[in-house]
Design a protein around this motif. Structure first.
Motif, mmCIF file in Angstrom:
data_model
loop_
_atom_site.group_PDB
_atom_site.id
_atom_site.type_symbol
_atom_site.label_atom_id
_atom_site.label_comp_id
_atom_site.label_asym_id
_atom_site.label_seq_id
_atom_site.Cartn_x
_atom_site.Cartn_y
_atom_site.Cartn_z
ATOM 1 N N ASP A 128 0.872 -1.065 0.029
ATOM 2 C CA ASP A 128 -0.036 0.009 0.110
ATOM 3 C C ASP A 128 0.811 1.327 -0.053
ATOM 4 N N ARG A 129 1.906 1.176 -0.863
ATOM 5 C CA ARG A 129 2.842 2.664 -0.814
ATOM 6 C C ARG A 129 2.301 3.323 -1.995
ATOM 7 N N ASP A 130 2.562 4.502 -2.285
ATOM 8 C CA ASP A 130 2.465 5.404 -3.294
ATOM 9 C C ASP A 130 0.993 5.354 -3.536
ATOM 10 N N ILE A 131 0.060 5.550 -2.707
ATOM 11 C CA ILE A 131 -1.443 5.708 -2.785
ATOM 12 C C ILE A 131 -1.929 6.821 -3.259
ATOM 13 N N ASP A 132 -2.778 7.284 -3.867
ATOM 14 C CA ASP A 132 -3.391 8.648 -3.926
ATOM 15 C C ASP A 132 -4.468 8.855 -2.672
ATOM 16 N N PRO A 133 -4.183 9.820 -2.021
ATOM 17 C CA PRO A 133 -4.773 9.866 -0.669
ATOM 18 C C PRO A 133 -6.387 10.144 -0.666
ATOM 19 N N ASP A 134 -6.813 10.622 -2.114
ATOM 20 C CA ASP A 134 -8.106 10.799 -2.444
ATOM 21 C C ASP A 134 -8.791 9.650 -2.673
ATOM 22 N N GLU A 135 -7.869 8.286 -2.771
ATOM 23 C CA GLU A 135 -8.644 7.104 -3.046
ATOM 24 C C GLU A 135 -8.101 6.205 -2.010
ATOM 25 N N LEU A 136 -7.880 6.532 -0.720
ATOM 26 C CA LEU A 136 -7.578 5.717 0.369
ATOM 27 C C LEU A 136 -8.369 4.690 0.699
ATOM 28 N N ASP A 137 -8.165 3.299 0.494
ATOM 29 C CA ASP A 137 -8.995 2.114 0.815
ATOM 30 C C ASP A 137 -9.482 2.390 2.466
ATOM 31 N N ARG A 138 -10.567 2.748 2.693
ATOM 32 C CA ARG A 138 -10.912 3.077 4.080
ATOM 33 C C ARG A 138 -11.531 1.805 4.684
ATOM 34 N N TYR A 139 -11.752 0.603 3.926
ATOM 35 C CA TYR A 139 -12.386 -0.633 4.402
ATOM 36 C C TYR A 139 -10.902 -1.488 5.253
ATOM 37 N N ILE A 140 -11.242 -1.996 6.351
ATOM 38 C CA ILE A 140 -10.279 -2.741 6.793
ATOM 39 C C ILE A 140 -10.403 -4.257 6.374
ATOM 40 N N HIS A 141 -9.444 -4.838 5.732
ATOM 41 C CA HIS A 141 -9.721 -6.415 5.252
ATOM 42 C C HIS A 141 -8.930 -7.275 6.182
ATOM 43 N N PRO A 142 -9.775 -8.276 6.856
ATOM 44 C CA PRO A 142 -9.273 -9.051 7.873
ATOM 45 C C PRO A 142 -7.783 -9.689 7.433
ATOM 46 N N ARG A 143 -7.858 -10.267 6.221
ATOM 47 C CA ARG A 143 -6.678 -11.202 6.002
ATOM 48 C C ARG A 143 -5.581 -10.307 5.783
ATOM 49 N N LYS A 144 -5.670 -9.324 4.898
ATOM 50 C CA LYS A 144 -4.713 -8.358 4.356
ATOM 51 C C LYS A 144 -4.208 -7.519 5.558
ATOM 52 N N ASP A 145 -5.061 -7.047 6.457
ATOM 53 C CA ASP A 145 -4.694 -5.970 7.178
ATOM 54 C C ASP A 145 -4.488 -6.580 8.721
ATOM 55 N N ILE A 146 -5.171 -7.506 9.021
ATOM 56 C CA ILE A 146 -5.028 -7.920 10.444
ATOM 57 C C ILE A 146 -4.422 -9.132 10.591
ATOM 58 N N ALA A 147 -4.285 -10.108 9.763
ATOM 59 C CA ALA A 147 -3.526 -11.446 9.982
ATOM 60 C C ALA A 147 -2.184 -11.329 10.473
ATOM 61 N N GLU A 148 -1.386 -10.620 9.551
ATOM 62 C CA GLU A 148 0.023 -10.551 9.967
ATOM 63 C C GLU A 148 0.343 -9.999 11.489
ATOM 64 N N LEU A 149 -0.326 -8.804 11.671
ATOM 65 C CA LEU A 149 -0.334 -8.051 13.138
ATOM 66 C C LEU A 149 -0.748 -9.234 14.276
ATOM 67 N N SER A 150 -1.957 -9.832 13.765
ATOM 68 C CA SER A 150 -2.556 -10.521 15.031
ATOM 69 C C SER A 150 -1.340 -11.751 15.205
ATOM 70 N N ALA A 151 -0.696 -12.207 14.231
ATOM 71 C CA ALA A 151 0.081 -13.505 14.309
ATOM 72 C C ALA A 151 1.240 -12.928 15.076
ATOM 73 N N ALA A 152 1.735 -11.605 14.794
ATOM 74 C CA ALA A 152 3.060 -11.095 15.601
ATOM 75 C C ALA A 152 2.744 -11.001 17.021
ATOM 76 N N ILE A 153 1.568 -10.392 17.386
ATOM 77 C CA ILE A 153 0.932 -10.348 18.611
ATOM 78 C C ILE A 153 1.276 -11.588 19.414
ATOM 79 N N ALA A 154 0.411 -12.822 18.709
ATOM 80 C CA ALA A 154 0.451 -13.808 19.402
ATOM 81 C C ALA A 154 1.532 -14.424 19.746
ATOM 82 N N ASP A 155 2.707 -14.185 18.994
ATOM 83 C CA ASP A 155 4.036 -14.401 19.267
ATOM 84 C C ASP A 155 4.687 -13.780 20.308
ATOM 85 N N HIS A 156 4.494 -12.418 20.090
ATOM 86 C CA HIS A 156 5.382 -11.776 20.878
ATOM 87 C C HIS A 156 4.814 -11.090 22.225
#
Ligand SMILES: Cc1cc2nc3c(=O)[nH]c(=O)nc-3n(C[C@H](O)[C@H](O)[C@H](O)COP(=O)(O)OP(=O)(O)OC[C@H]3O[C@@H](n4cnc5c(N)ncnc54)[C@H](O)[C@@H]3O)c2cc1C
Length: 375
Positions: free
Chosen positions: A270-298
């Protein structure tokens, strides 16, 4: 004709407006959204406040200036804008938080304390440490309050005589020999100088600086045991933790009702985005899975499912530093926040006001010169 028009009243612009008004200048602020809105880079309850900054030793003076100005503002308003509960910079001895904070503290004369692996484990059992992890404790660090601070900057500026136009989009800026014309759909305001602080939208008004807006959601979590005190701010102060694979977590605990804030560094997307077209939805797999896994580990005692999330943006510059200062005749800019600008915003507002009035800056900011990439 006004003395200065400030375009964009997020963290940087609201602080600039306040510091200009504090000098008795005829200052006008124009903001496309409401004041303290949630569509740019400065929303959510808090940001990490650090004094020994791994990003550059020169930032310590700016963080300290912010602290002094916010303390002064708090004496006036009765509010608190920074809570200094200290901060941990965690990783292997050669990691960026450990090496970078040690070097920045030494260069800037900031007092920090080194924690061995065993001391860290004993004092902060919430961390599931790697065997090589150590830490540097920055006692002057803590958290700062984002949206209330932006609103307080603007309210202070208005009390000091500034004029503010919220919900007004600047559509063009024309620099002429006799002044600057700042156009909106309904009117044109003329001023001696303009400060452009439009965050992720900076490149839309100012061609030139290479900036890359990046989508960066904000997340909040809760302890698995709701009765536990382990993730209260006093027990779980702000931290930056780099892992061996180069990724890392940052965040802080909470005494208030907004939850434990944790984010993931190093996710390449999600680099080089157009701020007027920011995706404001949160996508469980894309946005949360990696962070949740890192939290569970750490942080195994935190529930890895977020309780709250919000989209946000940072705007990266080529070297990870802000662009602050004069950019042309009658034009100053402040942008390229690179994900670490909030703690510095009051100090940056003061620098912009000093540069506008040709005062001697309170610190050397050549490392933030907006022209540095052209040299
Ligand atoms: C997830 C996340 C975590 C972060 N964590 C930290 C942290 O822990 N510590 C820290 O110090 N910093 C942190 N930051 C960075 C910090 O939040 C930013 O550096 C800061 O908010 C940038 O402020 P800004 O004024 O540049 O941008 P903004 O706040 O977005 O302000 C720009 C303003 O310009 C307005 N605007 C745009 N175009 C126009 C126009 N044409 N006319 C009028 N107005 C216009 C916008 O509406 C906006 O209000 C974080 C950022 C994110 C996203």
């Amino acid at each position: 004709m006004a003395d200065v028009v400030v375009v964009g009243l997020g963290a940087f612009g609201s602080a600039a407006l306040w510091r200009l008004a504090a000098r008795g200048l005829d200052a006008v602020g124009i903001e496309r959204q409401g004041i303290g809105h949630a569509f740019g880079s400065s929303h959510g309850a808090t940001r990490l406040f650090r004094v020994a900054c791994m990003e550059h030793p020169g930032l310590t003076a700016i963080a300290r200036k912010s602290l002094a100005l916010w303390t002064e503002l708090g004496e006036w308003t009765g509010e608190t804008y920074v809570r200094q509960t200290g901060s941990l910079n965690v990783g292997a001895p050669e990691s960026r938080p450990v090496k970078g904070v040690r070097a920045a503290a030494a260069a800037a004369g900031a007092v920090t304390t080194e924690l061995t692996h065993d001391e860290l484990h004993e004092q902060f059992p919430q961390y599931n440490l790697a065997p090589e992890d150590v830490a540097i404790w920055d006692p002057d660090a803590g958290i700062c309050y984002a949206e209330p601070t932006v609103r307080a900057h603007v309210a202070a500026a208005v009390r000091l005589g500034a004029t503010v136009y919220p919900h007004t989009m600047v559509t063009g800026i024309e620099v002429r020999p006799d002044g600057v014309r700042v156009r909106t759909p309904t009117t044109t305001i003329t001023a001696d100088q303009v400060v452009i602080a439009t965050g992720a939208w900076l490149s839309k008004l100012v061609p030139g600086p290479a900036l890359s807006p990046r989508r960066t959601p904000l997340f909040w979590f809760q302890p698995k045991d709701p009765a536990s005190d382990a993730f209260r701010l006093r027990n779980f102060p702000s931290f930056i933790w780099e892992f061996a694979d180069g990724r890392g977590l940052w965040g802080h605990g909470s005494d208030e009702d907004f939850g434990v804030k944790v984010g993931l560094d190093g996710a390449e997307r999600d680099r080089d985005i157009d701020p007027d077209e920011l995706d404001r939805y949160i996508h469980p797999r894309k946005d949360i899975a990696e962070l949740s896994a890192a939290i569970a580990d750490h942080f195994p005692d935190l529930d890895p499912e977020p309780v709250k999330l919000m989209p946000c943006m940072v705007t990266d510059s080529l070297d990870g530093q802000f662009l602050v200062g004069r950019y042309g005749d009658r034009v100053l800019i402040a942008g390229g926040d690179s994900g670490h600008g909030f703690k510095h915003c009051a100090g940056i507002g003061e620098l912009l006001a000093q540069q506008t009035t040709k005062e001697t800056p309170y610190t050397d900011v050549s490392f933030l010169d907006p022209h540095r990439f052209q040299r």
